[in-house]
Design a protein around this motif. Structure first.
Motif, PDB file in Angstrom:
ATOM      1  N   GLN A   1      37.550   7.802  18.643  1.00 38.10           N
ATOM      2  CA  GLN A   1      38.954   8.114  18.412  1.00 38.10           C
ATOM      3  C   GLN A   1      39.420   7.762  16.998  1.00 38.10           C
ATOM      4  OE1 GLN A   1      39.678   5.701  21.853  1.00 38.10           O
ATOM      5  NE2 GLN A   1      40.798   7.331  22.888  1.00 38.10           N
ATOM      6  N   ASN A   2      38.526   7.277  16.140  1.00 40.07           N
ATOM      7  CA  ASN A   2      38.901   7.015  14.739  1.00 40.07           C
ATOM      8  C   ASN A   2      39.390   8.309  14.086  1.00 40.07           C
ATOM      9  OD1 ASN A   2      36.409   4.592  13.495  1.00 40.07           O
ATOM     10  ND2 ASN A   2      37.882   4.412  15.135  1.00 40.07           N
ATOM     11  N   PRO A   3      40.496   8.287  13.357  1.00 41.00           N
ATOM     12  CA  PRO A   3      40.903   9.487  12.611  1.00 41.00           C
ATOM     13  C   PRO A   3      39.815   9.875  11.602  1.00 41.00           C
ATOM     14  CG  PRO A   3      42.688   7.877  12.714  1.00 41.00           C
ATOM     15  CD  PRO A   3      41.466   7.184  13.232  1.00 41.00           C
ATOM     16  N   GLY A   4      39.501  11.154  11.533  1.00 41.76           N
ATOM     17  CA  GLY A   4      38.485  11.620  10.600  1.00 41.76           C
ATOM     18  C   GLY A   4      37.124  11.004  10.849  1.00 41.76           C
TER      19      GLY A   4
ATOM     20  N   ASP B   1      35.300   2.612   8.706  1.00 44.36           N
ATOM     21  CA  ASP B   1      35.645   2.236   7.333  1.00 44.36           C
ATOM     22  C   ASP B   1      35.900   0.733   7.210  1.00 44.36           C
ATOM     23  OD1 ASP B   1      35.320   4.772   6.340  1.00 44.36           O
ATOM     24  OD2 ASP B   1      37.460   5.254   6.282  1.00 44.36           O
ATOM     25  N   GLN B   2      36.534   0.128   8.200  1.00 41.18           N
ATOM     26  CA  GLN B   2      36.730  -1.323   8.168  1.00 41.18           C
ATOM     27  C   GLN B   2      35.379  -2.041   8.192  1.00 41.18           C
ATOM     28  OE1 GLN B   2      39.145  -1.568  11.655  1.00 41.18           O
ATOM     29  NE2 GLN B   2      41.075  -1.674  10.521  1.00 41.18           N
ATOM     30  N   ALA B   3      34.485  -1.565   9.041  1.00 33.86           N
ATOM     31  CA  ALA B   3      33.154  -2.175   9.095  1.00 33.86           C
ATOM     32  C   ALA B   3      32.440  -2.036   7.754  1.00 33.86           C
ATOM     33  CB  ALA B   3      32.328  -1.529  10.208  1.00 33.86           C
ATOM     34  N   LEU B   4      32.556  -0.870   7.123  1.00 38.51           N
ATOM     35  CA  LEU B   4      31.900  -0.666   5.832  1.00 38.51           C
ATOM     36  C   LEU B   4      32.473  -1.598   4.769  1.00 38.51           C
ATOM     37  CD1 LEU B   4      31.586   3.235   5.764  1.00 38.51           C
ATOM     38  CD2 LEU B   4      29.787   1.551   6.229  1.00 38.51           C
TER      39      LEU B   4
ATOM     40  N   ILE C   1      31.589   8.793   9.475  1.00 38.16           N
ATOM     41  CA  ILE C   1      30.143   8.737   9.726  1.00 38.16           C
ATOM     42  C   ILE C   1      29.395   9.155   8.472  1.00 38.16           C
ATOM     43  CG2 ILE C   1      28.253   9.799  11.021  1.00 38.16           C
ATOM     44  CD1 ILE C   1      30.155   9.879  13.450  1.00 38.16           C
ATOM     45  N   ALA C   2      29.869  10.209   7.814  1.00 35.30           N
ATOM     46  CA  ALA C   2      29.218  10.668   6.581  1.00 35.30           C
ATOM     47  C   ALA C   2      29.252   9.578   5.511  1.00 35.30           C
ATOM     48  CB  ALA C   2      29.892  11.943   6.082  1.00 35.30           C
ATOM     49  N   ARG C   3      30.378   8.868   5.398  1.00 32.83           N
ATOM     50  CA  ARG C   3      30.466   7.791   4.411  1.00 32.83           C
ATOM     51  C   ARG C   3      29.501   6.656   4.735  1.00 32.83           C
ATOM     52  NH1 ARG C   3      35.911   9.367   4.324  1.00 32.83           N
ATOM     53  NH2 ARG C   3      36.608   7.864   5.904  1.00 32.83           N
ATOM     54  N   ALA C   4      29.288   6.413   6.011  1.00 40.42           N
ATOM     55  CA  ALA C   4      28.365   5.343   6.403  1.00 40.42           C
ATOM     56  C   ALA C   4      26.938   5.670   5.981  1.00 40.42           C
ATOM     57  CB  ALA C   4      28.450   5.109   7.906  1.00 40.42           C
ATOM     58  N   GLY C   5      26.543   6.927   6.152  1.00 42.75           N
ATOM     59  CA  GLY C   5      25.242   7.388   5.672  1.00 42.75           C
ATOM     60  C   GLY C   5      24.079   6.509   6.076  1.00 42.75           C
ATOM     61  N   ALA C   6      23.314   6.098   5.092  1.00 42.89           N
ATOM     62  CA  ALA C   6      22.092   5.321   5.333  1.00 42.89           C
ATOM     63  C   ALA C   6      22.384   3.903   5.816  1.00 42.89           C
ATOM     64  CB  ALA C   6      21.254   5.270   4.064  1.00 42.89           C
ATOM     65  N   LYS C   7      23.648   3.507   5.829  1.00 45.00           N
ATOM     66  CA  LYS C   7      23.980   2.171   6.345  1.00 45.00           C
ATOM     67  C   LYS C   7      24.009   2.132   7.869  1.00 45.00           C
ATOM     68  CE  LYS C   7      26.532   0.773   2.221  1.00 45.00           C
ATOM     69  NZ  LYS C   7      27.840   0.378   1.632  1.00 45.00           N
ATOM     70  N   ILE C   8      23.823   3.276   8.523  1.00 48.01           N
ATOM     71  CA  ILE C   8      23.761   3.297   9.982  1.00 48.01           C
ATOM     72  C   ILE C   8      22.389   2.781  10.407  1.00 48.01           C
ATOM     73  CG2 ILE C   8      23.898   4.689  12.073  1.00 48.01           C
ATOM     74  CD1 ILE C   8      25.608   6.694  10.463  1.00 48.01           C
ATOM     75  N   PHE C   9      22.367   1.624  11.044  1.00 40.64           N
ATOM     76  CA  PHE C   9      21.110   0.991  11.441  1.00 40.64           C
ATOM     77  C   PHE C   9      20.755   1.251  12.897  1.00 40.64           C
ATOM     78  CE2 PHE C   9      20.995  -2.720   8.136  1.00 40.64           C
ATOM     79  CZ  PHE C   9      20.837  -1.791   7.120  1.00 40.64           C
ATOM     80  N   THR C  10      21.737   1.555  13.732  1.00 42.56           N
ATOM     81  CA  THR C  10      21.470   1.873  15.130  1.00 42.56           C
ATOM     82  C   THR C  10      22.657   2.639  15.685  1.00 42.56           C
ATOM     83  OG1 THR C  10      20.732   0.973  17.276  1.00 42.56           O
ATOM     84  CG2 THR C  10      22.414  -0.274  16.092  1.00 42.56           C
ATOM     85  N   VAL C  11      22.390   3.490  16.692  1.00 40.84           N
ATOM     86  CA  VAL C  11      23.435   4.294  17.326  1.00 40.84           C
ATOM     87  C   VAL C  11      23.421   4.016  18.827  1.00 40.84           C
ATOM     88  CG1 VAL C  11      24.201   6.628  17.895  1.00 40.84           C
ATOM     89  CG2 VAL C  11      23.402   6.104  15.582  1.00 40.84           C
ATOM     90  N   GLN C  12      24.620   3.823  19.385  1.00 40.86           N
ATOM     91  CA  GLN C  12      24.770   3.625  20.820  1.00 40.86           C
ATOM     92  C   GLN C  12      25.658   4.735  21.387  1.00 40.86           C
ATOM     93  OE1 GLN C  12      26.511  -0.262  20.713  1.00 40.86           O
ATOM     94  NE2 GLN C  12      24.533  -1.319  20.743  1.00 40.86           N
ATOM     95  N   ALA C  13      25.375   5.116  22.610  1.00 44.35           N
ATOM     96  CA  ALA C  13      26.122   6.205  23.239  1.00 44.35           C
ATOM     97  C   ALA C  13      26.443   5.857  24.688  1.00 44.35           C
ATOM     98  CB  ALA C  13      25.322   7.502  23.185  1.00 44.35           C
ATOM     99  N   SER C  14      27.570   6.360  25.141  1.00 46.37           N
ATOM    100  CA  SER C  14      27.977   6.364  26.548  1.00 46.37           C
ATOM    101  C   SER C  14      29.107   7.383  26.604  1.00 46.37           C
ATOM    102  CB  SER C  14      28.414   4.970  27.019  1.00 46.37           C
ATOM    103  OG  SER C  14      29.488   4.486  26.250  1.00 46.37           O
TER     104      SER C  14
END
Length: 307
Positions: free
Chosen positions: A202-205, A177-180, A210-223
């Motif tokens: 660990q972000n609450p909720g 949410d801060q990033a958005l 993620i749902a609020r970010a929606g189409a603004k997600i440009f890339t996903v990283q995992a580990s």
């Protein structure tokens, strides 16, 4: 069977309900050269590479970037040499915001032509006085300015919130949410989110964020996560505490269809992955992520015996 399913079967995984593109960040194979990364990723069935600009040779970068496509890889993202607006532990110099923005602009202008449509990944850095509110305002405004440079060069900008372990060290923001909020202040559809599961799990909720970010997600990283013993202590997907299947399910629900990229840092720990056979690490990453992907679709873990 779709072409995607045939391709993934050929790579040793049975993909159901569609597939995904699997990427590796060059940070994951820090000890290798750029040339090793390109050659070995392709041989190991990786689909995309997240380019780390610091691995490029200033005199041969064009040749190096042009080698990626013929090797059979796509570019999922670019990590610029200077990717934060304020100084950070990983990139302390230059000190001033203006100089850092100029460096980021230079990276976009230098590499953008080789990576059309690709996100250049940024984060805030650490405000020198810990003024997070001011950092968010300044970064939002500067991202808005840089969005014009990104548009001119046919690329995107992806802002990454970091884990709270990095606050006032690498970052002023730690939630989606801060990033958005910063992204909205930038006011450009060229500016979106880099969603790194290690950083935000660990972000609450978190799934609602993620749902609020929606189409603004440009890339996903995992580990994956274990309680860190250094600033760089990430592990292979599926080997730690992150509920990857839940996060993947939430990400897929937004309509995200871009690559999932494993980004691991592993330094200053006695069992560093950088000291292991890195080809084996990549294979483990592929299997670990495949298990989480299948669980996200079916509720059951991936079984290599069924490939």
């Amino acid at each position: 069977m779709s072409a995607t399913d045939r391709r993934w079967r050929a790579k040793g995984f049975v993909m159901i309900d569609g597939g995904y593109r699997f990427g590796i960040s060059e940070f994951t194979t820090q000890p290798w050269s750029f040339e090793d990364d390109v050659t070995r990723y392709a041989r190991l069935g990786v689909d995309t590479i997240e380019v780390v600009e610091a691995k490029l040779d200033d005199h041969r970068f064009a040749e190096q970037m042009e080698s990626i496509g013929p090797a059979g890889l796509d570019i999922s993202g670019v990590q610029p040499k200077v990717r934060t607006f304020f100084a950070s532990r990983m990139t302390p110099d230059p000190k001033g915001v203006d100089e850092r923005v100029a460096a980021l602009r230079g990276s976009i202008e230098r590499l953008g032509r080789f990576a059309p449509g690709v996100p250049f990944i940024t984060n805030t850095g650490a405000h020198p006085r810990g003024d997070m509110a001011e950092a968010m305002r300044i970064v939002g405004d500067r991202l808005g300015e840089l969005s014009k440079v990104a548009a001119d060069n046919g690329v995107l900008l992806a802002l990454e919130p970091l884990n709270p372990t990095s606050v006032n060290v690498e970052s002023a923001i730690w939630t989606i949410d801060q990033a958005l909020e910063v992204i909205d202040r930038a006011g450009s559809d060229r500016v979106g989110l880099c969603l790194d599961y290690w950083n935000i799990w660990q972000n609450p909720g978190v799934t609602a964020q993620i749902a609020r970010a929606g189409a603004k997600i440009f890339t996903v990283q995992a580990s994956d996560w274990r309680t860190p013993r250094s600033f760089a202590d990430r592990i292979v997907p599926g080997a730690g505490d992150i509920p990857l299947a839940e996060l993947i399910r939430a990400t897929r629900a937004t309509g995200y269809e871009l690559p999932y990229v494993v980004e691991i840092f592993s330094e200053d720990v006695p069992d560093s992955l950088y000291d292991r056979d890195l080809e084996a690490v990549i294979i483990d990453c592929k299997r670990g992520f495949a298990s989480a992907w299948e669980e996200s679709l079916t509720g059951r873990a991936f079984d290599p015996a069924r490939t």
